[in-house]
Design a protein around this motif. Structure first.
Motif, short mmCIF file in Angstrom:
data_model
loop_
_atom_site.label_atom_id
_atom_site.label_comp_id
_atom_site.label_asym_id
_atom_site.label_seq_id
_atom_site.Cartn_x
_atom_site.Cartn_y
_atom_site.Cartn_z
N MET A 1 -54.86 46.52 -9.33
CA MET A 1 -54.25 45.57 -8.41
C MET A 1 -53.81 44.30 -9.16
SD MET A 1 -54.16 47.30 -5.79
CE MET A 1 -53.37 46.07 -4.78
N ALA A 2 -54.63 43.85 -10.11
CA ALA A 2 -54.25 42.68 -10.91
C ALA A 2 -53.00 43.00 -11.74
CB ALA A 2 -55.40 42.28 -11.82
N VAL A 3 -52.96 44.20 -12.29
CA VAL A 3 -51.81 44.60 -13.11
C VAL A 3 -50.55 44.67 -12.26
CG1 VAL A 3 -50.82 46.51 -14.42
CG2 VAL A 3 -53.18 45.84 -14.82
N ARG A 4 -50.66 45.28 -11.09
CA ARG A 4 -49.48 45.46 -10.24
C ARG A 4 -48.93 44.13 -9.75
NH1 ARG A 4 -46.60 49.06 -7.21
NH2 ARG A 4 -45.94 48.34 -5.14
N SER A 5 -49.79 43.14 -9.57
CA SER A 5 -49.34 41.85 -9.02
C SER A 5 -48.40 41.11 -9.96
CB SER A 5 -50.55 40.98 -8.70
OG SER A 5 -51.21 40.56 -9.88
N ILE A 6 -48.41 41.46 -11.24
CA ILE A 6 -47.59 40.73 -12.22
C ILE A 6 -46.60 41.62 -12.95
CG2 ILE A 6 -49.23 41.01 -14.13
CD1 ILE A 6 -48.58 38.18 -15.00
N SER A 7 -46.76 42.94 -12.86
CA SER A 7 -45.99 43.86 -13.69
C SER A 7 -44.70 44.32 -13.02
CB SER A 7 -46.83 45.09 -14.05
OG SER A 7 -47.99 44.71 -14.77
N ASP A 8 -43.76 44.74 -13.86
CA ASP A 8 -42.53 45.36 -13.40
C ASP A 8 -42.63 46.88 -13.45
OD1 ASP A 8 -40.60 42.90 -13.28
OD2 ASP A 8 -41.63 42.73 -15.20
N MET B 1 -39.70 41.35 -19.32
CA MET B 1 -40.42 42.10 -18.29
C MET B 1 -41.90 42.20 -18.65
SD MET B 1 -38.18 42.77 -16.05
CE MET B 1 -36.40 42.74 -15.91
N CYS B 2 -42.67 42.74 -17.73
CA CYS B 2 -44.10 42.95 -17.94
C CYS B 2 -44.43 44.42 -17.72
CB CYS B 2 -44.92 42.08 -16.98
SG CYS B 2 -46.72 42.35 -17.10
N LEU B 3 -45.02 45.04 -18.72
CA LEU B 3 -45.49 46.42 -18.62
C LEU B 3 -47.00 46.39 -18.43
CD1 LEU B 3 -45.21 49.51 -18.88
CD2 LEU B 3 -45.42 49.22 -21.36
N GLY B 4 -47.46 46.89 -17.31
CA GLY B 4 -48.89 46.97 -17.04
C GLY B 4 -49.46 48.28 -17.54
N LEU B 5 -50.59 48.21 -18.21
CA LEU B 5 -51.24 49.40 -18.76
C LEU B 5 -52.65 49.48 -18.21
CD1 LEU B 5 -50.65 51.71 -20.80
CD2 LEU B 5 -51.68 50.27 -22.56
N VAL B 6 -52.93 50.50 -17.42
CA VAL B 6 -54.24 50.64 -16.79
C VAL B 6 -54.88 51.96 -17.19
CG1 VAL B 6 -53.63 49.20 -14.82
CG2 VAL B 6 -53.27 51.66 -14.68
N GLY B 7 -56.18 52.04 -16.99
CA GLY B 7 -56.93 53.25 -17.29
C GLY B 7 -58.40 52.94 -17.38
#
Length: 288
Positions: free
Chosen positions: A206-213, A32-38
């Motif tokens: 948006m970039a994170v969400r496009s690839i993350s689970d 899976m892919c965990l997206g981390l934003v901030g």
């Protein structure tokens, strides 16, 4: 998991402690892919560095495939190192300008694999093809490629050892929008092909969400909110999350009040990477 830095010993800061990771508890599931934003300075990159072993937490555990990366020996860490790779933001400085790209991609193979010269060359060429480049590119130098091509080369080097986890720290932020889309699509394809797991660190939600689970939001060293990417972004409630959403530019000025959404991913499976300050195993479905 906790991590602090000491500010300016003997200066006006008077050895003040700055917390960059404060009681972080996250789970990344295999495949899976965990997206981390901030926002900048929230502690995202420091978390990535601790997983890679470039920084050591002050307290807590980083469990990878059931083993604590923090307390394992150097010998054990060497075995794990090939399973965890990274792609950095600056694709220009992450490749040696004096080396042809063949040398950059083959270096991890020489460190961990025992291949003949013919097998090594064939493997490097296959890696280049897998990221959309040409086999004859092995003789070229970094200055002969565009930024997007260099990032593809960095990705080829990262997957050379068939790792289980790749930490992507702002891996597309230095690229223009069209190239970003191409690299994100490539990463998604490679994840499915090689059963990779990603920790995707970025300030671009948006970039994170496009690839993350799954999506986690950090602020001031803390994870303030997590959502499943199959849920709408409008479900995010924390003020920092709302600020990140408000920063998204619409495709047209008239649409500035409309939320932009992207396709979501499937559900999470059993975890194989965990960060936990309480020093206990976090099972899938539990919260910290």
């Amino acid at each position: 998991m906790n991590k602090s830095y000491t500010l300016g010993a003997g200066s006006m800061f008077n050895n003040k402690k700055l917390k960059v990771a404060d009681n972080i508890c996250l789970t990344l599931d295999q495949g899976m892919c965990l997206g981390l934003v901030g926002e900048s300075g929230s502690g995202k990159s420091t978390l990535g560095k601790m997983i890679l072993g470039l920084e050591k937490p002050d307290q807590g555990e980083i469990r990878f495939e059931g083993k604590d990366l923090v307390t394992m020996s150097k010998k054990e860490r060497l075995v794990v190192r090939r399973k965890i790779q990274t792609v950095f933001q600056d694709c220009y400085s992450s490749l040696n300008p004096r080396w042809p790209i063949y040398e950059s991609i083959s270096e991890p193979l020489r460190n961990f694999e025992k291949l003949s010269a013919r097998e090594e060359k064939r493997t490097v060429q296959e890696l280049l093809v897998s990221v959309g480049l040409h086999p004859e590119d092995i003789k070229k130098y970094p200055h002969q490629f565009s930024g997007g091509q260099l990032q593809r080369i960095s990705i080829a080097r990262a997957i050379a050892l068939k790792p289980k986890l790749i930490v992507l720290d702002e891996a597309v932020s230095s690229l223009d929008v069209l190239i970003q889309h191409q690299i994100l699509k490539l990463l998604d394809e490679l994840k499915e092909r090689y059963l990779l797991s990603y920790l995707f660190i970025s300030h671009d939600i948006m970039a994170v969400r496009s690839i993350s689970d799954q999506l986690a939001v950090m602020s001031k060293g803390q994870v303030v909110e997590t959502i499943n990417c199959k849920d709408p972004l409008s479900s995010m409630k924390h003020p920092v999350s709302k600020q990140l959403l408000a920063s998204i530019l619409p495709s047209h000025p008239r649409d500035r009040n409309k939320a932009r959404l992207t396709p979501s991913k499937g559900e999470m499976q059993e975890p194989f990477l965990e960060t936990n300050v309480q020093q206990r195993i976090v099972r899938s479905g539990q919260t910290c």
